[in-house]
Design a protein around this motif. Structure first.
Motif, PDB file in Angstrom:
ATOM      1  N   THR A   1      -7.004  -2.042  -2.097  1.00 18.32           N
ATOM      2  CA  THR A   1      -8.412  -1.872  -2.474  1.00 18.32           C
ATOM      3  C   THR A   1      -8.612  -1.952  -3.984  1.00 18.32           C
ATOM      4  OG1 THR A   1      -8.931  -0.721  -0.443  1.00 18.32           O
ATOM      5  CG2 THR A   1     -10.376  -0.288  -2.304  1.00 18.32           C
TER       6      THR A   1
ATOM      7  N   GLY B   1     -14.785   8.290  -0.116  1.00 27.20           N
ATOM      8  CA  GLY B   1     -13.759   7.245  -0.260  1.00 27.20           C
ATOM      9  C   GLY B   1     -14.307   6.011  -0.964  1.00 27.20           C
TER      10      GLY B   1
ATOM     11  N   GLY C   1     -10.118   3.367   6.840  1.00 20.87           N
ATOM     12  CA  GLY C   1      -9.933   4.791   6.571  1.00 20.87           C
ATOM     13  C   GLY C   1     -10.410   5.626   7.757  1.00 20.87           C
TER      14      GLY C   1
ATOM     15  N   SER D   1     -10.574   5.481  -8.060  1.00 17.66           N
ATOM     16  CA  SER D   1     -10.141   4.080  -7.921  1.00 17.66           C
ATOM     17  C   SER D   1     -11.094   3.083  -8.561  1.00 17.66           C
ATOM     18  CB  SER D   1      -9.932   3.723  -6.443  1.00 17.66           C
ATOM     19  OG  SER D   1     -11.127   3.951  -5.717  1.00 17.66           O
TER      20      SER D   1
ATOM     21  N   ASP E   1      -6.281   6.297  -6.533  1.00 16.03           N
ATOM     22  CA  ASP E   1      -6.195   6.977  -5.230  1.00 16.03           C
ATOM     23  C   ASP E   1      -7.316   6.458  -4.333  1.00 16.03           C
ATOM     24  OD1 ASP E   1      -5.312   8.643  -3.274  1.00 16.03           O
ATOM     25  OD2 ASP E   1      -5.615  10.516  -4.373  1.00 16.03           O
ATOM     26  N   ILE E   2      -7.461   7.084  -3.187  1.00 22.34           N
ATOM     27  CA  ILE E   2      -8.357   6.566  -2.154  1.00 22.34           C
ATOM     28  C   ILE E   2      -9.837   6.892  -2.406  1.00 22.34           C
ATOM     29  CG2 ILE E   2      -8.455   8.527  -0.556  1.00 22.34           C
ATOM     30  CD1 ILE E   2      -7.317   6.622   1.573  1.00 22.34           C
ATOM     31  N   SER E   3     -10.115   7.867  -3.274  1.00 26.80           N
ATOM     32  CA  SER E   3     -11.521   8.231  -3.506  1.00 26.80           C
ATOM     33  C   SER E   3     -12.166   7.215  -4.454  1.00 26.80           C
ATOM     34  CB  SER E   3     -11.620   9.632  -4.124  1.00 26.80           C
ATOM     35  OG  SER E   3     -11.120   9.617  -5.438  1.00 26.80           O
TER      36      SER E   3
ATOM     37  N   GLU F   1       0.833  -1.198   0.000  1.00 27.98           N
ATOM     38  CA  GLU F   1       0.000   0.000   0.000  1.00 27.98           C
ATOM     39  C   GLU F   1       0.878   1.264   0.000  1.00 27.98           C
ATOM     40  OE1 GLU F   1      -2.814  -0.103   3.171  1.00 27.98           O
ATOM     41  OE2 GLU F   1      -4.230   1.195   2.112  1.00 27.98           O
ATOM     42  N   TRP F   2       0.525   2.220  -0.849  1.00 26.50           N
ATOM     43  CA  TRP F   2       1.179   3.523  -0.981  1.00 26.50           C
ATOM     44  C   TRP F   2       2.591   3.463  -1.529  1.00 26.50           C
ATOM     45  CZ3 TRP F   2      -2.685   5.967  -1.815  1.00 26.50           C
ATOM     46  CH2 TRP F   2      -3.843   5.780  -1.057  1.00 26.50           C
TER      47      TRP F   2
ATOM     48  N   ASP G   1      -3.387   3.020  -3.726  1.00 29.61           N
ATOM     49  CA  ASP G   1      -4.260   2.250  -2.830  1.00 29.61           C
ATOM     50  C   ASP G   1      -4.323   0.801  -3.332  1.00 29.61           C
ATOM     51  OD1 ASP G   1      -6.012   1.487  -0.914  1.00 29.61           O
ATOM     52  OD2 ASP G   1      -7.677   2.745  -1.569  1.00 29.61           O
TER      53      ASP G   1
END
Ligand code: AR6
Ligand code: MG
Length: 311
Positions: free
Chosen positions: A260, A125, A95, A229, A223-225, A26-27, A257
């Motif tokens: 996910t 998210g 989150g 994603s 990304d996280i949104s 992750e990241w 991310d």
């Protein structure tokens, strides 16, 4: 292509496969990941599960959605919120917004109040989209029931319109994958665009349709949104629809991310091709490290398959 039962199992097991392997990266940037692994399959086969095959919030919340559906025969928001709260392990990487909602539910807030505990307009998210697979499996042919169940299951933690829209799009794509015997790219994107409501998602999905390689996916980003994603996972699944492990490995090589996006990609391709590619070592490791492990996911998948016939 798997038979019906294999498709249900493939979907839920691949939620966990993408999550468990993806959570180890992750990241990380795509540049670092691509210098560590030569191919997407290297990511899968080169990740050791000997000491740690814990899944994160993606799989945990997917389990909750499946359990609630099977128990109530529909989504009961209060019961599902309780299930989310009771199964909330703080170390599973939730989150910040979802953590605040679950803490509020734990201390007795109503679901309405809890849903805006962190963000006044709700979370945008990808946390609602990442757990939606059981709904696509349960209502593969009834769009109206699917739509209202996705709304109810998502709005507990993600009442922002983009949070819910991402989940609606994912659920429709999963239901397409589990319904069909043969993948038709035009039909896939048609089902997806029919579930789109906002211009923001329309624009992103239009771009996603033209992606055809890992380089394209990296440039497109994740990304996280939900907005940044869900379309990435949809595109990755479309490109690698015939190989589950390549699809998941590719989703991870995009970076960002990773758990996910890999979990959502896995859910889509697993629902299409079935569980034959899921490594036995993975099943054993997830059973070893989680109280509700891979064998439990298989049981849930079998029950969803049986119950979905009545929908
Ligand atoms: N306003 C500002 N920032 C926001 C808003 C908003 N309305 N909504 C979301 N964010 P969250 P998730 C930002 O916390 O969707 C886990 O690893 C904000 O920075 O609801 O449940 C999961 O596995 C917020 O913390 O989480 C997923 O991979 C972030 O978006 C991922 O995190 C995520 O929203 C997202 O899970
Ligand atoms: Mg995650």
């Amino acid at each position: 292509m798997g038979n019906r039962l294999q498709k249900y199992r493939g979907c839920l097991l691949a939620v966990a496969l993408g999550d468990v392997i993806g959570s180890k990266y992750e990241w990380m940037s795509s540049r670092d990941l691509n210098s560590q692994f030569k191919t997407p399959l290297d990511v899968i086969h080169g990740t050791s599960l000997k000491e740690d095959a814990y899944y994160t919030d993606d799989t945990q919340m997917t389990i909750c959605v499946a359990e609630s559906l099977l128990k109530d025969g529909r989504i009961n928001r209060e019961n599902l919120a309780q299930n989310f709260s009771e199964s909330y392990d703080t170390w599973r990487g939730y989150g910040a917004g979802t953590r605040a909602v679950l803490n509020a539910i734990y201390t007795g807030a109503t679901v309405e109040d809890a849903s805006v505990a962190e963000f006044s307009e709700g979370s945008y998210g990808n946390g609602a989209a990442m757990r939606v697979a059981p709904l696509g499996l349960y209502f593969p042919k009834n769009q109206e029931l699917l739509r209202s169940a996705v709304h109810d299951a998502s709005s507990i933690t993600h009442c922002h319109r983009h949070g819910i829209e991402g989940a609606q799009i994912m659920a429709n794509a999963i239901s397409y994958m589990v319904r069909v015997k043969q993948f038709e790219i035009d039909e896939y994107w048609k089902v997806i665009t029919n579930a789109v409501e906002s211009n923001n998602f329309r624009l992103k999905i239009d771009q996603a349709m033209s992606l055809s390689s890992l380089d394209d996916l990296i440039e497109y980003g994740s990304d996280i949104s939900a907005l940044d994603s869900v379309p990435t996972a949809l595109a990755c699944a479309a490109i690698h629809h015939n190989c589950l492990l390549t699809a998941i490995g590719t989703a991870i090589l995009i970076g960002g991310d990773t758990d996910t996006v890999a979990s959502m990609t896995g859910a889509l391709v697993g629902a299409l091709v079935g569980d034959h590619a899921i490594p036995e070592t993975f099943i054993k490791a997830v059973d070893r490290d989680n109280k509700k492990g891979a064998t439990y996911l298989i049981t849930l998948a079998d029950e969803l398959e049986k119950a979905s016939n009545k929908q």
